[in-house]
Design an enzyme around this catalytic site. Sequence first.
Site, PDB file in Angstrom:
ATOM      1  N   TRP A 134      -7.741 -11.928   4.302  1.00  0.00           N
ATOM      2  CA  TRP A 134      -8.143 -10.521   4.241  1.00  0.00           C
ATOM      3  C   TRP A 134      -7.719  -9.776   5.511  1.00  0.00           C
ATOM      4  O   TRP A 134      -7.157  -8.680   5.437  1.00  0.00           O
ATOM      5  CB  TRP A 134      -9.653 -10.401   4.043  1.00  0.00           C
ATOM      6  CG  TRP A 134     -10.128  -8.980   4.018  1.00  0.00           C
ATOM      7  CD1 TRP A 134     -10.166  -8.142   2.938  1.00  0.00           C
ATOM      8  CD2 TRP A 134     -10.604  -8.205   5.132  1.00  0.00           C
ATOM      9  NE1 TRP A 134     -10.644  -6.898   3.307  1.00  0.00           N
ATOM     10  CE2 TRP A 134     -10.919  -6.914   4.647  1.00  0.00           C
ATOM     11  CE3 TRP A 134     -10.799  -8.485   6.486  1.00  0.00           C
ATOM     12  CZ2 TRP A 134     -11.416  -5.905   5.473  1.00  0.00           C
ATOM     13  CZ3 TRP A 134     -11.295  -7.474   7.316  1.00  0.00           C
ATOM     14  CH2 TRP A 134     -11.599  -6.204   6.802  1.00  0.00           C
ATOM     15  N   GLY A 153      -9.478  -9.871  -2.783  1.00  0.00           N
ATOM     16  CA  GLY A 153     -10.787 -10.323  -2.331  1.00  0.00           C
ATOM     17  C   GLY A 153     -11.613  -9.260  -1.637  1.00  0.00           C
ATOM     18  O   GLY A 153     -12.760  -9.523  -1.241  1.00  0.00           O
ATOM     19  N   ASP A 154     -11.082  -8.049  -1.499  1.00  0.00           N
ATOM     20  CA  ASP A 154     -11.805  -6.997  -0.790  1.00  0.00           C
ATOM     21  C   ASP A 154     -12.974  -6.487  -1.636  1.00  0.00           C
ATOM     22  O   ASP A 154     -12.784  -5.981  -2.749  1.00  0.00           O
ATOM     23  CB  ASP A 154     -10.861  -5.840  -0.464  1.00  0.00           C
ATOM     24  CG  ASP A 154     -11.518  -4.792   0.414  1.00  0.00           C
ATOM     25  OD1 ASP A 154     -11.437  -4.917   1.643  1.00  0.00           O
ATOM     26  OD2 ASP A 154     -12.136  -3.858  -0.146  1.00  0.00           O
ATOM     27  N   VAL A 155     -14.175  -6.605  -1.093  1.00  0.00           N
ATOM     28  CA  VAL A 155     -15.386  -6.247  -1.835  1.00  0.00           C
ATOM     29  C   VAL A 155     -15.431  -4.753  -2.146  1.00  0.00           C
ATOM     30  O   VAL A 155     -15.855  -4.346  -3.234  1.00  0.00           O
ATOM     31  CB  VAL A 155     -16.645  -6.673  -1.043  1.00  0.00           C
ATOM     32  CG1 VAL A 155     -17.912  -6.210  -1.747  1.00  0.00           C
ATOM     33  CG2 VAL A 155     -16.671  -8.182  -0.859  1.00  0.00           C
ATOM     34  N   LEU A 157     -12.880  -2.698  -2.632  1.00  0.00           N
ATOM     35  CA  LEU A 157     -11.955  -2.423  -3.733  1.00  0.00           C
ATOM     36  C   LEU A 157     -12.553  -2.850  -5.065  1.00  0.00           C
ATOM     37  O   LEU A 157     -12.448  -2.134  -6.067  1.00  0.00           O
ATOM     38  CB  LEU A 157     -10.628  -3.159  -3.518  1.00  0.00           C
ATOM     39  CG  LEU A 157      -9.632  -2.590  -2.517  1.00  0.00           C
ATOM     40  CD1 LEU A 157      -8.360  -3.418  -2.531  1.00  0.00           C
ATOM     41  CD2 LEU A 157      -9.326  -1.133  -2.812  1.00  0.00           C
TER      42      LEU A 157
END
Length: 215
Positions: A134, A153-155, A157
């Site tokens: 990330w 994996g960006d929460v 997004l």
Amino acid sequence: MVIKVYDEKVQRIAQADARLGQLIAVIGDLTIPLRVDPFDSLVMSIIGQLLSVKAAGTIYTRFVDLCKVVAPESILLMEDTEFRAAGLSRSKTSYIKDLSSKVISKEVDLYQLDQFSNETVIRILTSVKGVGKWTAEMFLIFSLGRLDVLSLGDVGLQRSAKWLYNLDKHEDGKACLERKASLWFPYYTIASLYLWEAVNMGYVDSCASLEELLL
């Protein structure tokens, strides 16, 4: 980095993905300042891991006050007590020192990274302790200005995508991004910036749906 609504790349995304296109029209143009110094950028990213933007900014300011110049040479002269005084944990202290050592030894040459593919940049950066995929992806976007990065994996997004496409909060946000990615190809970064901006502007929290936002 300036993203104009009527730029050909943005319009290509808007035409392929009608819902995202509506969100883009509401948000308008974006101006994203790039982090000019790659070493400083990575130090900021390490400091900010698992912290709010405000908390990370406070600690970074204290850190700069103590080291004076954010450079590997000055950082390696600092005592661990100074890192702790700035609010850094032992693990983050070791990460920043490892980065500094690798930059000085040329094991990691941050100033040559713009010559490499995304995959190679990620491989090089993740060789540094505490730098995961990330963090490397954020470096590609906010330091190198790459337009073809999608951080699955960006929460943030994932949360924004679930809101935009009317998915239940318990549904898989990563799977949603994977399904929509083909509509944004190859300009994943542009789509990501608008999804992040929907969070930053409070739309995801204040409006139940895109339809409510458009009322």
